[in-house]
Design a protein around this motif. Structure first.
Motif, PDB file in Angstrom:
ATOM      1  N   ILE A  52     -12.266  38.518  -3.803  1.00  0.00           N
ATOM      2  CA  ILE A  52     -12.306  40.246  -2.165  1.00  0.00           C
ATOM      3  C   ILE A  52     -12.680  38.824  -1.297  1.00  0.00           C
ATOM      4  O   ILE A  52     -12.826  38.319  -0.993  1.00  0.00           O
ATOM      5  CB  ILE A  52     -14.247  39.947  -3.150  1.00  0.00           C
ATOM      6  N   ALA A  53     -12.006  40.410  -0.278  1.00  0.00           N
ATOM      7  CA  ALA A  53     -11.677  39.668   0.636  1.00  0.00           C
ATOM      8  C   ALA A  53     -12.060  40.970   1.435  1.00  0.00           C
ATOM      9  O   ALA A  53     -11.756  42.312   1.312  1.00  0.00           O
ATOM     10  CB  ALA A  53      -9.888  39.725   0.868  1.00  0.00           C
ATOM     11  N   THR A  54     -12.747  40.456   2.636  1.00  0.00           N
ATOM     12  CA  THR A  54     -13.303  42.192   3.625  1.00  0.00           C
ATOM     13  C   THR A  54     -13.656  41.725   4.956  1.00  0.00           C
ATOM     14  O   THR A  54     -13.327  40.508   5.533  1.00  0.00           O
ATOM     15  CB  THR A  54     -15.259  42.233   3.270  1.00  0.00           C
ATOM     16  N   ALA A 101      -6.275  33.322  -1.516  1.00  0.00           N
ATOM     17  CA  ALA A 101      -6.605  33.797  -0.054  1.00  0.00           C
ATOM     18  C   ALA A 101      -6.154  33.821   1.339  1.00  0.00           C
ATOM     19  O   ALA A 101      -5.763  35.210   2.469  1.00  0.00           O
ATOM     20  CB  ALA A 101      -7.396  32.561   0.319  1.00  0.00           C
ATOM     21  N   LYS A 102      -4.763  33.382   1.078  1.00  0.00           N
ATOM     22  CA  LYS A 102      -3.509  33.398   2.282  1.00  0.00           C
ATOM     23  C   LYS A 102      -3.240  35.184   2.098  1.00  0.00           C
ATOM     24  O   LYS A 102      -2.598  35.808   2.999  1.00  0.00           O
ATOM     25  CB  LYS A 102      -2.778  32.086   2.125  1.00  0.00           C
ATOM     26  N   TYR A 103      -2.741  35.126   1.012  1.00  0.00           N
ATOM     27  CA  TYR A 103      -2.128  36.685   0.312  1.00  0.00           C
ATOM     28  C   TYR A 103      -2.861  37.800   1.053  1.00  0.00           C
ATOM     29  O   TYR A 103      -2.787  38.631   1.823  1.00  0.00           O
ATOM     30  CB  TYR A 103      -1.716  36.720  -1.246  1.00  0.00           C
ATOM     31  N   LEU A 104      -4.331  37.136   0.773  1.00  0.00           N
ATOM     32  CA  LEU A 104      -5.645  38.197   0.915  1.00  0.00           C
ATOM     33  C   LEU A 104      -5.339  38.539   2.151  1.00  0.00           C
ATOM     34  O   LEU A 104      -5.939  40.189   3.493  1.00  0.00           O
ATOM     35  CB  LEU A 104      -6.339  38.652   0.258  1.00  0.00           C
ATOM     36  N   LEU A 105      -5.310  38.122   2.472  1.00  0.00           N
ATOM     37  CA  LEU A 105      -5.367  37.647   4.356  1.00  0.00           C
ATOM     38  C   LEU A 105      -3.868  38.525   5.094  1.00  0.00           C
ATOM     39  O   LEU A 105      -4.712  38.955   6.327  1.00  0.00           O
ATOM     40  CB  LEU A 105      -5.980  36.144   5.120  1.00  0.00           C
ATOM     41  N   LYS A 106      -3.463  37.935   4.682  1.00  0.00           N
ATOM     42  CA  LYS A 106      -1.893  38.863   5.304  1.00  0.00           C
ATOM     43  C   LYS A 106      -2.313  40.641   4.628  1.00  0.00           C
ATOM     44  O   LYS A 106      -1.763  41.600   5.698  1.00  0.00           O
ATOM     45  CB  LYS A 106      -0.584  37.686   4.643  1.00  0.00           C
ATOM     46  N   LYS A 128      -4.337  27.656   9.267  1.00  0.00           N
ATOM     47  CA  LYS A 128      -2.653  27.671   9.280  1.00  0.00           C
ATOM     48  C   LYS A 128      -1.834  28.702   8.974  1.00  0.00           C
ATOM     49  O   LYS A 128      -0.562  29.562   9.937  1.00  0.00           O
ATOM     50  CB  LYS A 128      -2.621  27.161   8.332  1.00  0.00           C
ATOM     51  N   ALA A 129      -2.921  30.255   9.325  1.00  0.00           N
ATOM     52  CA  ALA A 129      -2.629  32.066   9.429  1.00  0.00           C
ATOM     53  C   ALA A 129      -2.701  32.001  11.017  1.00  0.00           C
ATOM     54  O   ALA A 129      -1.553  32.709  11.666  1.00  0.00           O
ATOM     55  CB  ALA A 129      -3.195  32.698   8.644  1.00  0.00           C
TER      56      ALA A 129
END
Length: 629
Positions: free
Chosen positions: A533-535, A560-565, A596-597
């Motif tokens: 889950i990413a909010t 997490a990296k993918y969802l953040l993007k 990193k992002a």
């Protein structure tokens, strides 16, 4: 020579043929676009005929005559399906509807539960062996010919010859009436093309390449076919062939190659279309026209793997009951075999059923998703059998769901202006919690752009989409799947419970623009479950606070990296220029993802927490660090 001589002896005019019908007879008429219109005209025009009981599966031509009260008095019309052309006669009480499955009509004829004295049908010219074809109307017509006392056939060279069980030998026919005329043609009109296009978009998401389709009667299923151009190797096992199928044959979308049951053949029982479609099926071995008691039986349907049943409805209530033949006590359609195809899809390996309907009627003043079916409404599909319901506002997945879950799923795809009243109706019926909030009154079509998929290093594919109210059970299950440490890292506190009220509080604040939650889903056997889950939520004018949590067995896979993007792309569209996050110092994995992002992040170390201010536009691969003691 013998065949030719026998044919000659049976050839009469229409007037001569119908003169053999006796008063009080029970007469079957070939159905839909296979109607013998010349014979119907002759029978109606014979003033001698009185007290005739007519049975027909789908009537079109009779509507022209029933405006005459004299005709309505001389002929009692019994229909197994009420077509749009017969609607006015139905409202005036000039026809009698027989509710039964089409697949059971042949048995009603065979067992003499419905006895037939005469059958009026239409065939192609007999070949050298004496066989003519019923062409576009095999359905229940074949059984009527077998069981009628005598048979009158209009011989029309415009009737296509179709492969399957529709060949009739002249030995079965008492009178042949040669008469050439155009076949009845059928071209549906769509009342709301925009809604139909949106429904078609959602339906296409549920149809995989290689599926075998059944497409029900009605304008909407007809149009949906036009939006399947991106599919491959579809097969057909359906009640009716229409014009909408033909472009898919010609473009190679429908190949029937992947069918495991009767491969390389499109199976149907009748055809309703225009002349170009009749020409396409004429002598075409790609089609197999069989009787309704074969094509439409649930046990036969189930032999097709990956079977998709697509049909329409007039109303669906919040428990999943489907009404498709009446509005209250007014009959608008027929039982057909919707239930058999739905049941067959449920028994098919990999099969699904789809009920598609616009969310409203009467100029958007009436909801077709209702708290309870109207008084007198018939239930065509049982709530236990219904799988997916689709409107222009999305997809409700009902199979295996509780009444509470169904009510939320269906309210969620209702027109936004009716969602609150539907939830109130559900509360009055005791279907849902008394404190249940209604789904937001937002058209979420724009969130289709938020959806994505990615393949992980472990070989699994995750699909990402916005969190919806109907996800509450899955959301709470996700929480309880997390380790205590993971929960502490996300919520900065030890939590043992994630209640209904807590879940509601989360999505109640979502507007899908300024605040949004994405969920990552992974397939587990026959269902999908949340694994991340990413909010983001509004923190400042142009900056949103972001938080992510990934299920422990999917950590260190780049989720997490993918969802953040994905969140960043959506937030950018919605006017944000950066994120803000607060992370526990011990949560080194999440700190690493952020750093990193966003190498230019401003990082602030406070006692017990780390704050990160991250801009989307990276200026330089360096970071500013502030440490406060």
């Amino acid at each position: 020579m013998r065949v030719e001589a026998e044919l000659k002896a049976k050839i009469v005019t229409a007037r001569e043929a119908v003169s053999k019908i006796e008063n009080g007879s029970r007469v079957f008429i070939g159905s839909a676009c296979g109607e013998p219109r010349h014979l119907i005209q002759a029978m109606i025009g014979d003033q001698r005929l009185q007290d005739i009981m007519i049975y027909q599966m789908l009537a079109i031509t009779l509507a022209e005559y029933l405006v005459d009260d004299d005709v309505a008095q001389r002929f009692a019309i019994k229909l197994f399906f009420t077509s749009p052309t017969m609607m006015q006669a139905c409202l005036e009480g000039k026809i009698d509807y027989v509710p039964t499955y089409l697949s059971e009509i042949p048995h009603l004829f065979d067992s003499n539960q419905i006895g037939l004295d005469v059958a009026l049908v239409q065939i192609s010219p007999p070949d050298q062996f004496g066989y003519g074809s019923l062409g576009v109307s095999i359905d229940v017509t074949r059984a009527a010919v077998k069981n009628a006392g005598f048979v009158i056939a209009q011989v029309n060279p415009r009737m296509p010859r179709t492969f399957g069980d529709g060949f009739i030998h002249t030995d079965e026919i008492d009178y042949l009436v040669p008469f050439e005329e155009p076949l009845v043609e059928y071209t549906p009109t769509i009342a709301d093309e925009e809604a139909a296009m949106r429904i078609a978009y959602y339906v296409s998401e549920l149809i995989d390449d290689g599926s075998t389709l059944q497409v029900g009667y009605g304008h909407l299923p007809y149009m949906i076919l036009g939006f399947l151009n991106n599919k491959n190797d579809l097969g057909i096992h359906t009640n009716m062939i229409t014009d909408a199928f033909i472009p898919l044959f010609k473009s190679g979308v429908i190949t029937n190659r992947k069918k495991n049951f009767l491969p390389n053949r499109a199976v149907a029982s009748f055809c309703q279309g225009t002349r170009s479609t009749y020409d396409f099926i004429d002598g075409n071995p790609s089609f197999l026209f069989e009787t309704a008691d074969f094509v439409n039986r649930a046990n036969i349907v189930a032999l097709n793997d990956n079977f998709v049943s697509l049909s329409s409805a007039i109303q669906v209530d919040l428990t999943g009951q489907v009404c498709s033949d009446s509005l209250g006590r007014r009959f608008f359609s027929g039982t057909g075999d919707q239930a058999n195809f739905i049941r067959g899809a449920g028994l098919s390996k990999g099969g699904v059923s789809i009920i598609a309907l616009p969310s409203t009627a009467k100029g958007r003043t009436v909801s077709r998703i209702v708290a309870n079916l109207g008084e007198g409404a018939g239930v065509a599909a049982l709530r236990a059998d219904v799988n997916f319901v689709v409107t222009e506002y999305g997809i409700a997945h009902l199979k295996g769901k509780s009444i509470y879950q169904r009510a939320i799923e269906l309210a969620q795809i209702a027109h936004p202006s009716f969602r609150e009243s539907l939830i109130e109706g559900a509360k009055q019926s005791g279907y849902i919690f008394r404190d249940q909030l209604p789904p937001p009154a937002i058209d979420l079509m724009f969130t289709e752009e938020y959806k994505s998929r990615t393949r992980l290093g472990n070989g699994k594919t995750i699909s990402v989409r916005p969190l919806l109210p109907s996800d509450e059970i899955s959301y709470r299950k996700f929480f309880y799947s997390l380790r205590e440490e993971t929960i502490f890292y996300r919520f900065f506190a030890k939590m043992d419970l994630f209640t209904h009220r807590m879940a509601q509080r989360h999505w109640a604040n979502l507007d899908y623009r300024k605040s949004l939650t994405l969920i990552g889903l992974v397939r587990n056997k026959g269902s999908k479950e949340i694994m991340a889950i990413a909010t983001y939520a509004s923190a400042e004018k142009d900056r949103a606070e972001v938080a992510l949590v990934v299920r422990d067995d999917f950590q260190n896979l780049g989720v997490a990296k993918y969802l953040l993007k994905q969140l960043e792309e959506i937030a950018t569209k919605n006017g944000y220029r950066g994120f803000y996050a607060t992370v526990l110092p011990e949560n080194k994995a999440m700190l690493h993802v952020f750093e990193k992002a966003y190498p230019n992040a401003v990082i602030r170390y406070d006692p017990g927490e780390v704050s990160l201010t991250m801009d989307f536009m990276q200026q330089a691969p360096q970071k500013e660090v502030e440490t406060l003691g």
